[in-house]
Design an enzyme around this catalytic site. Structure first.
Site, mmCIF file in Angstrom:
data_model
loop_
_atom_site.group_PDB
_atom_site.id
_atom_site.type_symbol
_atom_site.label_atom_id
_atom_site.label_comp_id
_atom_site.label_asym_id
_atom_site.label_seq_id
_atom_site.Cartn_x
_atom_site.Cartn_y
_atom_site.Cartn_z
ATOM 1 N N LYS A 79 0.859 -1.182 0.000
ATOM 2 C CA LYS A 79 0.000 0.000 0.000
ATOM 3 C C LYS A 79 0.895 1.232 0.000
ATOM 4 O O LYS A 79 1.897 1.267 0.727
ATOM 5 C CB LYS A 79 -0.888 -0.029 1.253
ATOM 6 C CG LYS A 79 -1.868 1.137 1.359
ATOM 7 C CD LYS A 79 -2.775 0.977 2.581
ATOM 8 C CE LYS A 79 -3.799 2.088 2.683
ATOM 9 N NZ LYS A 79 -4.707 1.919 3.855
ATOM 10 N N SER A 154 -9.610 2.087 2.779
ATOM 11 C CA SER A 154 -8.702 2.826 1.925
ATOM 12 C C SER A 154 -7.688 1.940 1.194
ATOM 13 O O SER A 154 -7.075 2.403 0.233
ATOM 14 C CB SER A 154 -7.933 3.858 2.763
ATOM 15 O OG SER A 154 -7.148 3.221 3.752
ATOM 16 N N SER A 178 -9.878 -0.255 7.050
ATOM 17 C CA SER A 178 -9.305 -0.207 5.708
ATOM 18 C C SER A 178 -8.599 -1.459 5.217
ATOM 19 O O SER A 178 -8.203 -1.520 4.060
ATOM 20 C CB SER A 178 -8.332 0.962 5.590
ATOM 21 O OG SER A 178 -9.064 2.136 5.400
HETATM 22 N N1 GLN Z 1 -13.246 4.492 6.194
HETATM 23 C C1 GLN Z 1 -12.561 4.934 7.358
HETATM 24 C C2 GLN Z 1 -12.119 6.376 7.197
HETATM 25 O O1 GLN Z 1 -12.355 6.934 6.168
HETATM 26 C C3 GLN Z 1 -11.400 4.044 7.686
HETATM 27 C C4 GLN Z 1 -10.165 4.328 6.922
HETATM 28 C C5 GLN Z 1 -8.999 3.509 7.365
HETATM 29 O O2 GLN Z 1 -9.147 2.497 8.053
HETATM 30 N N2 GLN Z 1 -7.820 3.953 6.989
HETATM 31 O O3 GLN Z 1 -11.556 6.954 8.066
#
Ligand code: GLN
Length: 489
Positions: A79, A154, A178
Protein backbone atom coordinates in the site's frame (compact mmCIF):
# COMPACT_ATOMS: atom_id res chain seq x y z
CA UNK A 1 3.42 -24.28 -15.51
CA UNK A 2 4.02 -20.55 -15.34
CA UNK A 3 0.66 -19.80 -16.99
CA UNK A 4 -1.06 -20.78 -13.78
CA UNK A 5 1.34 -19.17 -11.31
CA UNK A 6 -1.15 -16.45 -10.47
CA UNK A 7 -3.77 -19.06 -9.61
CA UNK A 8 -1.65 -20.39 -6.76
CA UNK A 9 -2.12 -19.19 -3.21
CA UNK A 10 0.92 -17.78 -1.47
CA UNK A 11 1.44 -21.09 0.35
CA UNK A 12 1.28 -23.04 -2.92
CA UNK A 13 3.62 -20.66 -4.69
CA UNK A 14 6.05 -20.87 -1.78
CA UNK A 15 6.12 -24.67 -2.15
CA UNK A 16 6.90 -24.31 -5.87
CA UNK A 17 9.73 -21.91 -5.08
CA UNK A 18 11.13 -24.14 -2.36
CA UNK A 19 11.10 -27.22 -4.59
CA UNK A 20 12.75 -25.09 -7.29
CA UNK A 21 9.95 -25.98 -9.72
CA UNK A 22 9.83 -22.27 -10.39
CA UNK A 23 12.43 -19.59 -9.70
CA UNK A 24 11.78 -16.28 -8.00
CA UNK A 25 12.83 -14.56 -11.24
CA UNK A 26 10.24 -16.54 -13.21
CA UNK A 27 7.56 -15.72 -10.66
CA UNK A 28 8.47 -12.02 -10.70
CA UNK A 29 8.48 -11.92 -14.52
CA UNK A 30 5.10 -13.61 -14.63
CA UNK A 31 3.50 -11.21 -12.16
CA UNK A 32 5.08 -8.16 -13.79
CA UNK A 33 3.48 -9.15 -17.10
CA UNK A 34 0.14 -9.79 -15.47
CA UNK A 35 0.28 -6.54 -13.50
CA UNK A 36 0.96 -4.60 -16.71
CA UNK A 37 -1.77 -6.41 -18.63
CA UNK A 38 -4.25 -5.21 -15.99
CA UNK A 39 -2.99 -1.68 -15.56
CA UNK A 40 -6.47 -0.35 -16.34
CA UNK A 41 -7.64 -1.61 -12.94
CA UNK A 42 -5.74 1.33 -11.45
CA UNK A 43 -4.29 -0.74 -8.61
CA UNK A 44 -0.60 0.19 -8.98
CA UNK A 45 0.82 3.68 -8.50
CA UNK A 46 4.54 2.94 -8.86
CA UNK A 47 6.63 0.14 -10.31
CA UNK A 48 10.30 -0.38 -11.09
CA UNK A 49 11.03 -3.66 -12.79
CA UNK A 50 14.79 -3.37 -12.44
CA UNK A 51 14.37 -3.28 -8.67
CA UNK A 52 11.80 -6.09 -8.70
CA UNK A 53 13.99 -8.36 -10.80
CA UNK A 54 17.09 -7.60 -8.73
CA UNK A 55 15.18 -8.58 -5.58
CA UNK A 56 14.03 -11.78 -7.31
CA UNK A 57 17.61 -12.65 -8.23
CA UNK A 58 18.70 -12.10 -4.64
CA UNK A 59 15.89 -14.42 -3.53
CA UNK A 60 17.03 -17.05 -6.02
CA UNK A 61 20.54 -16.83 -4.64
CA UNK A 62 19.17 -17.49 -1.15
CA UNK A 63 16.99 -20.35 -2.41
CA UNK A 64 20.04 -21.90 -4.04
CA UNK A 65 21.74 -22.12 -0.64
CA UNK A 66 18.82 -24.18 0.69
CA UNK A 67 17.29 -21.27 2.62
CA UNK A 68 13.75 -22.40 3.39
CA UNK A 69 12.23 -19.14 4.67
CA UNK A 70 8.58 -19.54 3.62
CA UNK A 71 8.14 -16.09 2.05
CA UNK A 72 11.41 -16.25 0.13
CA UNK A 73 10.90 -15.28 -3.51
CA UNK A 74 7.17 -14.66 -3.16
CA UNK A 75 6.00 -11.41 -4.80
CA UNK A 76 4.16 -8.76 -2.78
CA UNK A 77 3.04 -5.18 -3.32
CA UNK A 78 2.75 -2.48 -0.69
CA UNK A 79 0.00 0.00 0.00
CA UNK A 80 1.42 3.38 -0.93
CA UNK A 81 1.15 4.51 2.68
CA UNK A 82 4.31 2.55 3.62
CA UNK A 83 7.41 4.56 2.84
CA UNK A 84 9.97 2.86 0.62
CA UNK A 85 13.45 3.80 -0.50
CA UNK A 86 13.22 1.97 -3.81
CA UNK A 87 9.85 3.34 -4.94
CA UNK A 88 8.20 6.74 -4.58
CA UNK A 89 5.58 7.10 -1.81
CA UNK A 90 2.51 9.30 -2.26
CA UNK A 91 -0.04 8.16 0.36
CA UNK A 92 -2.51 8.74 -2.50
CA UNK A 93 -1.95 12.49 -2.24
CA UNK A 94 -0.76 15.21 -4.59
CA UNK A 95 0.97 16.59 -1.52
CA UNK A 96 3.56 13.80 -1.75
CA UNK A 97 3.71 13.40 -5.54
CA UNK A 98 7.30 12.51 -6.42
CA UNK A 99 8.35 12.06 -2.77
CA UNK A 100 11.01 9.49 -2.05
CA UNK A 101 11.70 8.34 1.47
CA UNK A 102 15.27 7.99 2.68
CA UNK A 103 14.26 4.82 4.60
CA UNK A 104 11.87 1.86 4.49
CA UNK A 105 8.90 1.34 6.80
CA UNK A 106 9.62 -1.42 9.35
CA UNK A 107 6.92 -3.66 7.85
CA UNK A 108 8.55 -3.31 4.43
CA UNK A 109 11.99 -4.02 5.89
CA UNK A 110 10.73 -7.14 7.64
CA UNK A 111 9.03 -8.51 4.53
CA UNK A 112 12.10 -7.76 2.43
CA UNK A 113 14.33 -9.51 4.95
CA UNK A 114 11.96 -12.47 4.73
CA UNK A 115 12.88 -12.51 1.04
CA UNK A 116 9.70 -11.15 -0.53
CA UNK A 117 9.96 -9.48 -3.93
CA UNK A 118 8.28 -6.08 -4.30
CA UNK A 119 6.09 -5.64 -7.38
CA UNK A 120 5.35 -1.99 -6.66
CA UNK A 121 3.18 0.40 -4.66
CA UNK A 122 -0.59 0.23 -4.49
CA UNK A 123 -3.25 2.88 -4.84
CA UNK A 124 -5.19 3.98 -1.75
CA UNK A 125 -7.44 6.74 -0.51
CA UNK A 126 -5.56 9.95 0.21
CA UNK A 127 -3.76 9.53 3.56
CA UNK A 128 -5.91 6.40 4.04
CA UNK A 129 -9.05 8.49 4.50
CA UNK A 130 -11.95 6.83 2.79
CA UNK A 131 -13.80 3.61 2.15
CA UNK A 132 -13.98 3.47 -1.64
CA UNK A 133 -10.52 4.45 -2.92
CA UNK A 134 -12.21 7.35 -4.72
CA UNK A 135 -10.33 9.84 -2.54
CA UNK A 136 -7.01 8.95 -4.17
CA UNK A 137 -5.48 11.91 -6.00
CA UNK A 138 -4.35 9.42 -8.66
CA UNK A 139 -7.73 8.10 -9.68
CA UNK A 140 -10.02 5.36 -8.44
CA UNK A 141 -9.44 1.61 -8.55
CA UNK A 142 -11.90 -0.73 -10.23
CA UNK A 143 -13.35 -3.69 -8.38
CA UNK A 144 -12.17 -6.79 -10.32
CA UNK A 145 -15.58 -8.40 -9.81
CA UNK A 146 -17.38 -5.50 -11.51
CA UNK A 147 -15.47 -2.60 -13.01
CA UNK A 148 -18.36 -0.21 -12.33
CA UNK A 149 -18.00 -0.74 -8.57
CA UNK A 150 -15.55 0.46 -5.92
CA UNK A 151 -12.98 -1.97 -4.47
CA UNK A 152 -13.50 -0.52 -0.98
CA UNK A 153 -10.95 1.54 0.85
CA UNK A 154 -8.70 2.83 1.92
CA UNK A 155 -6.56 -0.21 0.94
CA UNK A 156 -8.50 -0.51 -2.35
CA UNK A 157 -5.47 -1.04 -4.58
CA UNK A 158 -4.22 -3.82 -2.28
CA UNK A 159 -7.55 -5.67 -2.29
CA UNK A 160 -8.12 -5.29 -6.04
CA UNK A 161 -4.58 -6.42 -6.89
CA UNK A 162 -4.90 -9.59 -4.79
CA UNK A 163 -8.43 -10.34 -6.04
CA UNK A 164 -7.37 -9.93 -9.67
CA UNK A 165 -4.36 -12.18 -8.91
CA UNK A 166 -1.87 -9.49 -9.90
CA UNK A 167 0.04 -10.39 -6.73
CA UNK A 168 -0.29 -13.26 -4.26
CA UNK A 169 -0.14 -10.83 -1.33
CA UNK A 170 -0.30 -7.18 -0.38
CA UNK A 171 0.12 -5.02 2.67
CA UNK A 172 -2.67 -2.82 3.93
CA UNK A 173 -3.36 -0.54 6.86
CA UNK A 174 -6.50 -0.34 8.93
CA UNK A 175 -7.44 2.71 10.97
CA UNK A 176 -11.20 2.19 10.97
CA UNK A 177 -11.64 -0.77 8.64
CA UNK A 178 -9.31 -0.21 5.71
CA UNK A 179 -8.01 -3.78 5.56
CA UNK A 180 -11.25 -5.56 6.43
CA UNK A 181 -13.70 -3.60 4.26
CA UNK A 182 -11.77 -3.72 0.95
CA UNK A 183 -10.99 -7.41 1.63
CA UNK A 184 -14.73 -7.95 2.01
CA UNK A 185 -15.61 -5.96 -1.13
CA UNK A 186 -13.06 -7.85 -3.25
CA UNK A 187 -13.57 -11.36 -1.86
CA UNK A 188 -10.15 -11.87 -0.27
CA UNK A 189 -8.82 -12.44 3.27
CA UNK A 190 -7.24 -9.73 5.40
CA UNK A 191 -6.34 -9.26 9.04
CA UNK A 192 -5.70 -6.23 11.22
CA UNK A 193 -3.71 -7.37 14.25
CA UNK A 194 -4.03 -6.00 17.78
CA UNK A 195 -3.01 -2.33 17.95
CA UNK A 196 0.73 -2.20 18.59
CA UNK A 197 1.45 -5.72 17.34
CA UNK A 198 3.04 -4.38 14.13
CA UNK A 199 5.30 -1.35 13.95
CA UNK A 200 3.83 1.89 12.60
CA UNK A 201 7.32 3.19 11.78
CA UNK A 202 7.29 4.44 8.21
CA UNK A 203 3.53 4.29 7.79
CA UNK A 204 2.39 7.77 6.75
CA UNK A 205 0.38 8.68 9.84
CA UNK A 206 -3.37 9.22 9.71
CA UNK A 207 -4.71 8.60 13.25
CA UNK A 208 -1.82 7.27 15.30
CA UNK A 209 -3.86 5.70 18.11
CA UNK A 210 -5.75 3.61 15.55
CA UNK A 211 -3.42 2.98 12.56
CA UNK A 212 -2.29 -0.62 12.23
CA UNK A 213 -0.63 -2.60 9.42
CA UNK A 214 -1.70 -6.03 8.27
CA UNK A 215 -1.62 -8.53 5.41
CA UNK A 216 -4.13 -9.10 2.60
CA UNK A 217 -4.05 -12.34 0.62
CA UNK A 218 -6.26 -15.11 -0.67
CA UNK A 219 -6.46 -17.31 2.42
CA UNK A 220 -6.09 -17.25 6.19
CA UNK A 221 -3.13 -19.60 5.83
CA UNK A 222 -1.41 -17.07 3.56
CA UNK A 223 -2.19 -14.25 6.00
CA UNK A 224 -0.72 -16.26 8.89
CA UNK A 225 2.64 -16.55 7.12
CA UNK A 226 2.68 -12.85 6.33
CA UNK A 227 1.65 -11.86 9.83
CA UNK A 228 4.48 -13.97 11.25
CA UNK A 229 6.91 -11.72 9.44
CA UNK A 230 5.14 -8.40 10.10
CA UNK A 231 4.61 -8.57 13.87
CA UNK A 232 7.06 -7.93 16.65
CA UNK A 233 8.48 -5.09 18.73
CA UNK A 234 10.14 -2.03 17.23
CA UNK A 235 10.50 -0.02 20.41
CA UNK A 236 13.31 2.23 19.22
CA UNK A 237 11.21 3.49 16.34
CA UNK A 238 7.57 3.12 17.40
CA UNK A 239 7.01 3.63 21.09
CA UNK A 240 3.50 2.16 20.85
CA UNK A 241 4.76 -1.10 19.37
CA UNK A 242 4.28 -3.86 21.91
CA UNK A 243 7.22 -5.50 23.61
CA UNK A 244 6.13 -9.01 22.68
CA UNK A 245 8.08 -11.42 20.51
CA UNK A 246 6.72 -12.44 17.12
CA UNK A 247 4.60 -15.60 17.08
CA UNK A 248 4.23 -18.47 14.65
CA UNK A 249 0.58 -18.11 13.71
CA UNK A 250 0.78 -21.01 11.25
CA UNK A 251 1.04 -23.33 14.22
CA UNK A 252 -2.37 -22.16 15.46
CA UNK A 253 -4.10 -23.41 12.33
CA UNK A 254 -4.77 -26.93 13.53
CA UNK A 255 -7.26 -26.41 16.32
CA UNK A 256 -10.70 -27.99 16.17
CA UNK A 257 -13.56 -25.52 16.53
CA UNK A 258 -15.54 -27.89 18.77
CA UNK A 259 -16.86 -25.89 21.66
CA UNK A 260 -15.67 -22.54 20.27
CA UNK A 261 -18.14 -19.89 21.44
CA UNK A 262 -18.89 -17.41 18.66
CA UNK A 263 -20.54 -14.23 19.90
CA UNK A 264 -23.19 -12.75 17.63
CA UNK A 265 -23.69 -9.07 18.50
CA UNK A 266 -27.33 -8.17 17.96
CA UNK A 267 -26.39 -4.60 17.02
CA UNK A 268 -24.58 -5.96 13.92
CA UNK A 269 -27.78 -7.54 12.60
CA UNK A 270 -30.26 -4.65 12.74
CA UNK A 271 -32.28 -2.90 10.02
CA UNK A 272 -29.22 -1.31 8.44
CA UNK A 273 -27.85 -4.68 7.33
CA UNK A 274 -28.85 -5.45 3.79
CA UNK A 275 -30.66 -8.81 3.38
CA UNK A 276 -28.21 -10.26 0.82
CA UNK A 277 -25.28 -9.66 3.17
CA UNK A 278 -27.23 -11.09 6.07
CA UNK A 279 -28.02 -14.27 4.11
CA UNK A 280 -24.33 -14.81 3.33
CA UNK A 281 -23.31 -14.23 6.96
CA UNK A 282 -26.02 -16.62 8.18
CA UNK A 283 -24.76 -19.31 5.80
CA UNK A 284 -21.23 -18.94 7.16
CA UNK A 285 -22.47 -19.13 10.74
CA UNK A 286 -24.31 -22.38 9.91
CA UNK A 287 -21.00 -23.78 8.64
CA UNK A 288 -19.40 -22.83 11.92
CA UNK A 289 -22.12 -24.73 13.77
CA UNK A 290 -21.42 -27.77 11.59
CA UNK A 291 -17.76 -27.47 12.61
CA UNK A 292 -18.79 -27.73 16.24
CA UNK A 293 -18.87 -24.06 17.22
CA UNK A 294 -21.63 -22.70 19.34
CA UNK A 295 -23.37 -19.38 18.59
CA UNK A 296 -23.95 -17.11 21.58
CA UNK A 297 -26.09 -13.96 21.54
CA UNK A 298 -24.14 -10.98 22.79
CA UNK A 299 -24.56 -7.22 22.82
CA UNK A 300 -22.18 -4.43 21.90
CA UNK A 301 -24.54 -1.68 23.03
CA UNK A 302 -22.47 1.30 21.88
CA UNK A 303 -21.95 0.12 18.29
CA UNK A 304 -23.83 3.12 16.83
CA UNK A 305 -21.75 5.56 18.86
CA UNK A 306 -18.59 4.26 17.27
CA UNK A 307 -19.31 6.41 14.21
CA UNK A 308 -19.41 9.82 15.93
CA UNK A 309 -16.61 8.77 18.30
CA UNK A 310 -14.31 7.66 15.46
CA UNK A 311 -15.15 10.68 13.30
CA UNK A 312 -14.06 12.95 16.17
CA UNK A 313 -10.93 11.11 17.30
CA UNK A 314 -9.55 10.15 13.86
CA UNK A 315 -9.85 13.69 12.39
CA UNK A 316 -8.43 15.18 15.62
CA UNK A 317 -5.31 13.04 15.29
CA UNK A 318 -5.19 13.59 11.52
CA UNK A 319 -5.28 17.38 11.90
CA UNK A 320 -2.23 17.15 14.11
CA UNK A 321 -0.37 14.53 12.03
CA UNK A 322 -0.96 16.34 8.75
CA UNK A 323 0.38 19.66 10.04
CA UNK A 324 3.81 18.44 8.91
CA UNK A 325 2.79 18.90 5.26
CA UNK A 326 3.56 22.59 5.18
CA UNK A 327 5.54 22.99 1.97
CA UNK A 328 8.82 23.15 3.91
CA UNK A 329 9.66 19.63 5.00
CA UNK A 330 7.93 17.32 2.51
CA UNK A 331 6.54 17.15 -0.97
CA UNK A 332 4.55 19.82 -2.70
CA UNK A 333 5.18 23.56 -2.34
CA UNK A 334 3.06 26.26 -4.00
CA UNK A 335 4.92 28.16 -6.71
CA UNK A 336 3.67 31.71 -6.17
CA UNK A 337 3.24 33.19 -2.71
CA UNK A 338 3.78 36.45 -0.95
CA UNK A 339 5.01 35.42 2.49
CA UNK A 340 5.42 32.35 4.71
CA UNK A 341 1.77 32.21 5.79
CA UNK A 342 0.63 32.58 2.21
CA UNK A 343 3.00 29.75 1.22
CA UNK A 344 1.48 27.46 3.89
CA UNK A 345 -2.04 28.32 2.83
CA UNK A 346 -1.50 27.87 -0.89
CA UNK A 347 0.56 24.70 -0.48
CA UNK A 348 -2.09 23.04 1.66
CA UNK A 349 -4.98 24.30 -0.48
CA UNK A 350 -3.33 22.84 -3.58
CA UNK A 351 -1.85 19.68 -2.09
CA UNK A 352 -4.76 18.21 -0.14
CA UNK A 353 -7.99 16.82 -1.58
CA UNK A 354 -11.48 17.63 -0.31
CA UNK A 355 -11.86 14.76 2.14
CA UNK A 356 -8.51 15.43 3.75
CA UNK A 357 -9.35 19.13 4.12
CA UNK A 358 -12.71 18.21 5.63
CA UNK A 359 -11.03 16.02 8.25
CA UNK A 360 -8.39 18.62 9.08
CA UNK A 361 -11.14 21.17 9.67
CA UNK A 362 -13.24 18.79 11.79
CA UNK A 363 -10.15 17.80 13.76
CA UNK A 364 -9.04 21.37 14.41
CA UNK A 365 -12.59 22.22 15.47
CA UNK A 366 -13.02 19.39 18.00
CA UNK A 367 -9.60 20.15 19.49
CA UNK A 368 -10.25 23.88 19.75
CA UNK A 369 -10.56 25.59 23.11
CA UNK A 370 -14.34 25.93 23.16
CA UNK A 371 -15.14 22.40 21.94
CA UNK A 372 -12.41 20.17 23.31
CA UNK A 373 -14.40 19.12 26.39
CA UNK A 374 -17.70 18.83 24.55
CA UNK A 375 -16.43 16.67 21.69
CA UNK A 376 -12.91 15.34 22.02
CA UNK A 377 -12.98 14.44 25.72
CA UNK A 378 -16.48 12.96 25.44
CA UNK A 379 -15.38 10.88 22.47
CA UNK A 380 -12.39 9.56 24.43
CA UNK A 381 -14.66 8.56 27.31
CA UNK A 382 -17.04 6.69 25.02
CA UNK A 383 -14.08 5.04 23.30
CA UNK A 384 -13.11 3.56 26.65
CA UNK A 385 -16.69 2.34 27.19
CA UNK A 386 -16.70 0.68 23.76
CA UNK A 387 -13.51 -1.17 24.70
CA UNK A 388 -15.11 -2.21 28.02
CA UNK A 389 -18.20 -3.50 26.18
CA UNK A 390 -15.95 -5.88 24.25
CA UNK A 391 -14.35 -7.15 27.45
CA UNK A 392 -17.81 -7.81 28.82
CA UNK A 393 -18.69 -9.68 25.61
CA UNK A 394 -15.52 -11.78 25.80
CA UNK A 395 -16.68 -13.17 29.15
CA UNK A 396 -19.43 -14.91 27.14
CA UNK A 397 -17.64 -15.85 23.94
CA UNK A 398 -14.22 -16.56 22.41
CA UNK A 399 -14.56 -14.74 19.11
CA UNK A 400 -17.16 -12.35 17.71
CA UNK A 401 -18.63 -12.74 14.24
CA UNK A 402 -20.70 -10.45 12.06
CA UNK A 403 -20.70 -8.56 8.79
CA UNK A 404 -17.78 -6.35 7.75
CA UNK A 405 -20.01 -3.84 6.01
CA UNK A 406 -23.77 -3.33 5.69
CA UNK A 407 -23.75 -3.85 1.90
CA UNK A 408 -21.63 -5.26 -0.89
CA UNK A 409 -19.37 -2.88 -2.88
CA UNK A 410 -21.29 0.08 -4.19
CA UNK A 411 -21.05 1.73 -7.60
CA UNK A 412 -18.23 4.16 -8.36
CA UNK A 413 -19.60 7.65 -7.75
CA UNK A 414 -22.61 6.43 -5.79
CA UNK A 415 -21.54 7.87 -2.44
CA UNK A 416 -18.76 10.23 -3.45
CA UNK A 417 -20.88 13.36 -3.07
CA UNK A 418 -22.04 12.36 0.40
CA UNK A 419 -19.28 11.95 2.99
CA UNK A 420 -21.73 10.96 5.73
CA UNK A 421 -23.02 8.04 3.65
CA UNK A 422 -19.42 6.80 3.48
CA UNK A 423 -18.91 7.25 7.21
CA UNK A 424 -22.08 5.30 8.06
CA UNK A 425 -20.87 2.30 6.05
CA UNK A 426 -17.97 1.93 8.53
CA UNK A 427 -20.29 1.03 11.42
CA UNK A 428 -19.22 -2.61 11.85
CA UNK A 429 -15.46 -2.10 11.51
CA UNK A 430 -15.04 0.95 13.76
CA UNK A 431 -15.80 -0.69 17.14
CA UNK A 432 -12.83 -3.12 16.99
CA UNK A 433 -10.57 -0.30 15.77
CA UNK A 434 -11.52 1.97 18.66
CA UNK A 435 -10.92 -0.88 21.11
CA UNK A 436 -7.58 -1.80 19.45
CA UNK A 437 -8.72 -5.39 18.93
CA UNK A 438 -7.65 -7.73 16.12
CA UNK A 439 -10.20 -8.19 13.37
CA UNK A 440 -10.32 -9.92 10.05
CA UNK A 441 -12.45 -10.38 6.96
CA UNK A 442 -12.86 -13.61 5.04
CA UNK A 443 -15.03 -14.39 2.03
CA UNK A 444 -18.39 -15.95 2.92
CA UNK A 445 -20.45 -15.88 -0.25
CA UNK A 446 -21.99 -13.46 -2.68
CA UNK A 447 -24.72 -10.85 -2.54
CA UNK A 448 -26.40 -8.33 -4.80
CA UNK A 449 -24.91 -8.21 -8.31
CA UNK A 450 -22.83 -11.34 -7.60
CA UNK A 451 -20.51 -9.26 -5.42
CA UNK A 452 -18.45 -10.86 -2.63
CA UNK A 453 -19.50 -10.64 1.01
CA UNK A 454 -16.99 -10.72 3.87
CA UNK A 455 -17.47 -12.25 7.29
CA UNK A 456 -15.83 -10.28 10.08
CA UNK A 457 -14.21 -12.09 12.99
CA UNK A 458 -13.08 -10.06 15.99
CA UNK A 459 -10.87 -11.53 18.70
CA UNK A 460 -9.64 -10.44 22.08
CA UNK A 461 -6.22 -8.78 22.37
CA UNK A 462 -3.38 -10.94 20.96
CA UNK A 463 -5.77 -13.63 19.75
CA UNK A 464 -4.72 -13.34 16.12
CA UNK A 465 -3.86 -17.05 16.11
CA UNK A 466 -7.36 -17.96 17.24
CA UNK A 467 -8.92 -15.72 14.57
CA UNK A 468 -6.74 -17.10 11.81
CA UNK A 469 -7.51 -20.65 12.91
CA UNK A 470 -11.26 -19.98 12.94
CA UNK A 471 -10.94 -18.53 9.44
CA UNK A 472 -8.73 -21.36 8.22
CA UNK A 473 -11.10 -24.06 9.47
CA UNK A 474 -13.97 -22.40 7.58
CA UNK A 475 -11.80 -22.18 4.47
CA UNK A 476 -11.00 -25.90 4.73
CA UNK A 477 -14.73 -26.66 4.85
CA UNK A 478 -16.02 -24.21 2.20
CA UNK A 479 -14.91 -22.84 -1.16
CA UNK A 480 -16.05 -19.20 -1.08
CA UNK A 481 -12.43 -18.00 -0.92
CA UNK A 482 -11.57 -20.02 -4.02
CA UNK A 483 -13.99 -18.21 -6.33
CA UNK A 484 -12.27 -15.77 -8.62
CA UNK A 485 -13.45 -12.79 -10.59
CA UNK A 486 -13.31 -13.32 -14.34
CA UNK A 487 -10.41 -11.11 -15.29
CA UNK A 488 -9.05 -11.85 -18.75
CA UNK A 489 -5.48 -12.99 -19.55
N1 GLN B 1 -13.25 4.49 6.19
C1 GLN B 1 -12.56 4.93 7.36
C2 GLN B 1 -12.12 6.38 7.20
O1 GLN B 1 -12.36 6.93 6.17
C3 GLN B 1 -11.40 4.04 7.69
C4 GLN B 1 -10.16 4.33 6.92
C5 GLN B 1 -9.00 3.51 7.37
O2 GLN B 1 -9.15 2.50 8.05
N2 GLN B 1 -7.82 3.95 6.99
O3 GLN B 1 -11.56 6.95 8.07
Amino acid sequence: MSAALHDLTLVQLSAQLQSRAVSAAEAATHFIARRDAHASLGAFLATDDRITLAQAQAADARLATGDNAPLLGVPIAHKDIFVTQDFPTTAGSKMLAGYRSPFDATVVTKLSQAGMVTLGKLNCDEFAMGSSNENSAFGPVENPWDASRVPGGSSGGSAAAVAARLTPAATGTDTGGSIRQPASFCGITGIKPTYGRASRYGMVAFASSLDQAGPMARTAQDCALLLNAICGPDLDRDSTSLDMPAEDYSRSLTQSLKGLRIGIPKEFFGDGLSPDVRAAIDAALKEYQKLGAQLVDISLPRTELSIPVYYIIAPAEASSNLSRFDGVKFGHRAKDYTDLLDMYKKTRAQGFGDEVKRRIMIGAYVLSHGYYDAYYIQAQKIRRMIADDFQQAFTQCDVIAGPVAPTVAWKLGEKSADPVANYLADIFTLPASLAGLPGMSLPCGFGEGGMPVGLQLIGNYFKEGQLLNAAHQLQLATDWHQRQPEVSV
